[in-house]
Design an enzyme around this catalytic site. Structure first.
Site, PDB file in Angstrom:
ATOM      1  N   ARG A  14       0.947  -1.269   0.087  1.00  0.00           N
ATOM      2  CA  ARG A  14      -0.159  -0.016  -0.105  1.00  0.00           C
ATOM      3  C   ARG A  14       0.746   1.296   0.162  1.00  0.00           C
ATOM      4  O   ARG A  14       0.386   2.270   0.451  1.00  0.00           O
ATOM      5  CB  ARG A  14      -1.033  -0.003   1.200  1.00  0.00           C
ATOM      6  CG  ARG A  14      -1.980  -1.098   1.218  1.00  0.00           C
ATOM      7  CD  ARG A  14      -2.884  -0.842   2.141  1.00  0.00           C
ATOM      8  NE  ARG A  14      -4.096  -2.151   2.081  1.00  0.00           N
ATOM      9  CZ  ARG A  14      -4.008  -3.039   2.973  1.00  0.00           C
ATOM     10  NH1 ARG A  14      -2.907  -3.451   3.655  1.00  0.00           N
ATOM     11  NH2 ARG A  14      -4.808  -4.104   2.880  1.00  0.00           N
TER      12      ARG A  14
ATOM     13  N   LYS B 163       3.111  10.635 -11.778  1.00  0.00           N
ATOM     14  CA  LYS B 163       2.226   9.968 -12.644  1.00  0.00           C
ATOM     15  C   LYS B 163       3.138   8.704 -12.850  1.00  0.00           C
ATOM     16  O   LYS B 163       4.123   8.569 -13.390  1.00  0.00           O
ATOM     17  CB  LYS B 163       2.070  10.552 -14.097  1.00  0.00           C
ATOM     18  CG  LYS B 163       1.015  11.424 -14.278  1.00  0.00           C
ATOM     19  CD  LYS B 163       0.618  11.783 -15.681  1.00  0.00           C
ATOM     20  CE  LYS B 163      -0.590  12.669 -15.667  1.00  0.00           C
ATOM     21  NZ  LYS B 163      -0.827  13.234 -17.232  1.00  0.00           N
TER      22      LYS B 163
ATOM     23  N   GLU C  91       9.598  16.593 -25.800  1.00  0.00           N
ATOM     24  CA  GLU C  91       9.091  17.032 -24.587  1.00  0.00           C
ATOM     25  C   GLU C  91       9.461  18.532 -24.150  1.00  0.00           C
ATOM     26  O   GLU C  91       8.764  19.135 -23.670  1.00  0.00           O
ATOM     27  CB  GLU C  91       9.539  16.113 -23.346  1.00  0.00           C
ATOM     28  CG  GLU C  91       8.580  14.683 -23.623  1.00  0.00           C
ATOM     29  CD  GLU C  91       6.993  14.514 -23.450  1.00  0.00           C
ATOM     30  OE1 GLU C  91       6.653  15.561 -22.999  1.00  0.00           O
ATOM     31  OE2 GLU C  91       6.706  13.690 -23.467  1.00  0.00           O
TER      32      GLU C  91
ATOM     33  N   LYS D 199       7.071  22.389 -15.593  1.00  0.00           N
ATOM     34  CA  LYS D 199       6.077  21.248 -15.251  1.00  0.00           C
ATOM     35  C   LYS D 199       5.887  21.447 -13.772  1.00  0.00           C
ATOM     36  O   LYS D 199       4.683  21.317 -13.429  1.00  0.00           O
ATOM     37  CB  LYS D 199       6.924  20.093 -15.539  1.00  0.00           C
ATOM     38  CG  LYS D 199       5.954  18.849 -15.155  1.00  0.00           C
ATOM     39  CD  LYS D 199       6.468  17.491 -15.748  1.00  0.00           C
ATOM     40  CE  LYS D 199       5.208  16.501 -15.511  1.00  0.00           C
ATOM     41  NZ  LYS D 199       5.611  15.177 -16.054  1.00  0.00           N
TER      42      LYS D 199
ATOM     43  N   GLU E 149      -4.613  16.617 -12.177  1.00  0.00           N
ATOM     44  CA  GLU E 149      -5.031  16.637 -13.679  1.00  0.00           C
ATOM     45  C   GLU E 149      -6.596  17.054 -13.745  1.00  0.00           C
ATOM     46  O   GLU E 149      -7.181  16.063 -14.447  1.00  0.00           O
ATOM     47  CB  GLU E 149      -4.468  15.580 -14.690  1.00  0.00           C
ATOM     48  CG  GLU E 149      -4.471  15.891 -16.100  1.00  0.00           C
ATOM     49  CD  GLU E 149      -3.963  14.833 -17.024  1.00  0.00           C
ATOM     50  OE1 GLU E 149      -4.648  14.438 -17.782  1.00  0.00           O
ATOM     51  OE2 GLU E 149      -2.753  14.751 -16.610  1.00  0.00           O
TER      52      GLU E 149
ATOM     53  N   ARG F 183      -3.351  20.723 -15.842  1.00  0.00           N
ATOM     54  CA  ARG F 183      -2.168  20.097 -15.995  1.00  0.00           C
ATOM     55  C   ARG F 183      -2.409  18.894 -17.346  1.00  0.00           C
ATOM     56  O   ARG F 183      -1.484  18.707 -17.761  1.00  0.00           O
ATOM     57  CB  ARG F 183      -2.181  18.947 -14.645  1.00  0.00           C
ATOM     58  CG  ARG F 183      -1.120  17.981 -15.023  1.00  0.00           C
ATOM     59  CD  ARG F 183      -0.779  16.908 -13.598  1.00  0.00           C
ATOM     60  NE  ARG F 183       0.280  16.226 -13.896  1.00  0.00           N
ATOM     61  CZ  ARG F 183       1.044  15.475 -13.046  1.00  0.00           C
ATOM     62  NH1 ARG F 183       0.576  15.707 -11.671  1.00  0.00           N
ATOM     63  NH2 ARG F 183       1.835  14.580 -13.203  1.00  0.00           N
TER      64      ARG F 183
ATOM     65  N   ASN G 228      -0.293  17.399 -21.703  1.00  0.00           N
ATOM     66  CA  ASN G 228      -0.597  16.358 -22.906  1.00  0.00           C
ATOM     67  C   ASN G 228      -0.680  16.726 -24.102  1.00  0.00           C
ATOM     68  O   ASN G 228      -1.198  16.400 -25.119  1.00  0.00           O
ATOM     69  CB  ASN G 228      -1.911  15.698 -22.517  1.00  0.00           C
ATOM     70  CG  ASN G 228      -1.762  14.715 -21.091  1.00  0.00           C
ATOM     71  OD1 ASN G 228      -0.989  14.164 -20.966  1.00  0.00           O
ATOM     72  ND2 ASN G 228      -2.711  15.295 -20.183  1.00  0.00           N
TER      73      ASN G 228
ATOM     74  N   HIS H 243      -0.187  14.267 -26.946  1.00  0.00           N
ATOM     75  CA  HIS H 243      -0.146  13.020 -26.424  1.00  0.00           C
ATOM     76  C   HIS H 243      -1.352  12.311 -26.789  1.00  0.00           C
ATOM     77  O   HIS H 243      -1.272  11.141 -26.930  1.00  0.00           O
ATOM     78  CB  HIS H 243      -0.003  13.212 -24.777  1.00  0.00           C
ATOM     79  CG  HIS H 243       1.409  13.576 -24.505  1.00  0.00           C
ATOM     80  ND1 HIS H 243       1.993  14.759 -24.977  1.00  0.00           N
ATOM     81  CD2 HIS H 243       2.343  12.711 -23.496  1.00  0.00           C
ATOM     82  CE1 HIS H 243       3.232  14.677 -24.045  1.00  0.00           C
ATOM     83  NE2 HIS H 243       3.284  13.469 -23.428  1.00  0.00           N
TER      84      HIS H 243
ATOM     85  N   HIS I 249      -0.300   8.892 -28.214  1.00  0.00           N
ATOM     86  CA  HIS I 249      -0.549   7.614 -27.666  1.00  0.00           C
ATOM     87  C   HIS I 249      -1.514   6.550 -28.814  1.00  0.00           C
ATOM     88  O   HIS I 249      -1.288   5.470 -28.514  1.00  0.00           O
ATOM     89  CB  HIS I 249      -1.632   7.935 -26.477  1.00  0.00           C
ATOM     90  CG  HIS I 249      -0.676   8.469 -25.313  1.00  0.00           C
ATOM     91  ND1 HIS I 249      -1.541   8.793 -24.206  1.00  0.00           N
ATOM     92  CD2 HIS I 249       0.489   8.377 -25.189  1.00  0.00           C
ATOM     93  CE1 HIS I 249      -0.404   9.428 -23.420  1.00  0.00           C
ATOM     94  NE2 HIS I 249       0.805   9.090 -23.788  1.00  0.00           N
TER      95      HIS I 249
ATOM     96  N   HIS J 287       7.959   7.079 -27.522  1.00  0.00           N
ATOM     97  CA  HIS J 287       7.150   8.105 -27.248  1.00  0.00           C
ATOM     98  C   HIS J 287       7.349   9.174 -27.528  1.00  0.00           C
ATOM     99  O   HIS J 287       6.309   9.970 -28.252  1.00  0.00           O
ATOM    100  CB  HIS J 287       7.165   7.998 -25.434  1.00  0.00           C
ATOM    101  CG  HIS J 287       6.249   8.975 -24.916  1.00  0.00           C
ATOM    102  ND1 HIS J 287       4.727   8.819 -25.329  1.00  0.00           N
ATOM    103  CD2 HIS J 287       6.602  10.034 -24.272  1.00  0.00           C
ATOM    104  CE1 HIS J 287       4.180   9.924 -24.486  1.00  0.00           C
ATOM    105  NE2 HIS J 287       5.005  10.605 -23.915  1.00  0.00           N
TER     106      HIS J 287
END
Length: 363
Positions: free
Chosen positions: A123, A145, A187, A229, A239, A243, A247, A250, A254, A267
């Site tokens: 946890r 993330k 990026e 960032k 997000e 935020r 992306n 992205h 993706h 990526h």
């Protein structure tokens, strides 16, 4: 050893981001990050381990730590449940407890998987990011993330889980393949395009130095990217608002990664082509002039990045993007440009226009 430090400040949890030459060997930085723990698990991969694992183990030895290493196969295609379980296997076999920190030594895939393991093992255990690629140093190691891929979508299973520290050694970029360096520059360009026009202009003026791996230029690019960032994440950790600007490119990117099979494109390569698609949508919606699209395209070409997407077909792109995490109430939320240097989120892109943009941007 020269480095700079900035602090990412969140409600209830803040952490330092150390960026510079030689920090992988800086015992003091790791002692602070480990907060007195004497056992630590290092998660890395078969490519990075031969270069930097021994250095990190030696540094941890100076912290009077006993490290155990979990070495994974390398590649985006291994960012899945099976590989994640290899991390859990290693932690359990070494009887790591909930105070044992996990250190991610590697690029974005390692950082995402090790972070997800840290978020879920017993946890939640302490977590330190040691990114070794440009993309991970400027983006994925910062902000919390973590995720693995699902066959139907990239990064669809994960958690927000902030590290206790990010320690980014710019010396590791010396061994980075040219293609990986270019992927990281995508990026860097993204930060300028979405919210910092002066930075975008600085990148344009210094791109030759960045491609040539000039240490000072790279350190400045990494530091500014992390500042940008951190500023956004501090305002919107989970997000729910701005935020999502991060992306930019992205949603399309993706779809490229999922549609071609993970690992076919890096990526950053997919994000570069995705940014041109997003910019083209922005142009067709009357938000930016074609000159801005061309300016962005020229910079990405100078980075050594693709600016034309694979011809998957507009219907397939839209199908894949409909599974994106930014979909709300059945509508795809796109990060577009209302001007170069300022992003905007729109969910009112007509399918006809979207299809036109995809067909314009794919070969």
């Amino acid at each position: 050893m020269t480095f700079q430090t900035l602090e990412l400040q969140l409600q209830g949890h803040s952490y330092p981001i150390h960026i510079g030459s030689g920090v992988l060997s800086n015992t003091v930085l790791f002692q602070r990050a480990l907060k007195g723990q004497r056992r630590v698990a290092i998660v890395t991969n078969e490519t990075v381990a031969p270069y930097y694992l021994d250095t990190l183990v030696k540094t941890l030895g100076g912290c009077e730590c006993t490290p155990t290493a979990i070495v994974l196969p390398d590649g985006e295609k291994y960012k899945n449940w099976e590989t994640l379980n290899l991390i859990f296997d290693g932690l359990l076999k070494q009887a790591c407890d909930r105070k044992t920190p996990i250190i991610a030594l590697g690029g974005g895939v390692i950082g995402d998987m090790a972070g997800f393991a840290a978020a879920t093992y017993q946890r939640g255990v302490p977590f330190i990011q040691v990114p070794t690629t440009l993309l991970s140093q400027v983006d994925s190691s910062v902000g919390g993330k973590t995720a693995i891929n699902h066959p139907l979508g990239k990064n669809m299973v994960g958690a927000f889980y902030q590290p206790d520290a990010v320690i980014a050694d710019t010396d590791t970029l010396r061994t980075l393949p040219d293609r990986e360096l270019a992927a990281g520059l995508a990026e860097v360009v993204k930060y300028g395009a979405l919210g910092n026009l002066p930075f975008f202009e600085w990148i344009e003026a210094n791109i030759d130095l960045l491609v040539a791996r000039d240490p000072d230029a790279l350190q400045k690019a990494i530091l500014q990217s992390c500042k940008d960032k951190a500023s956004i994440v501090e305002q919107d950790e989970k997000e729910v608002g701005i935020r999502a600007w991060l992306n930019l490119g992205h949603t399309f990117g993706h779809a490229i990664e999922s549609g071609l099979g993970y690992g076919a494109w890096l990526h950053g390569e997919a994000v570069a082509a995705g940014m041109i698609m997003a910019a083209t949508v922005s142009q067709l919606m009357g938000l930016i002039p074609e000159a801005d699209v061309q300016r962005l395209k020229q910079l990405l070409v100078r980075c050594g990045l693709p600016v034309v997407g694979p011809k998957l077909g507009a219907a397939r792109y839209i199908e894949l993007m409909s599974l994106d995490k930014k979909v709300e109430s059945g509508k795809i939320r796109f990060v577009l440009l209302e001007q170069l240097g300022r992003a905007v989120i729109r969910s009112d892109v007509p399918n006809v226009l979207l299809t036109q943009a995809i067909e314009m941007c794919c070969e």
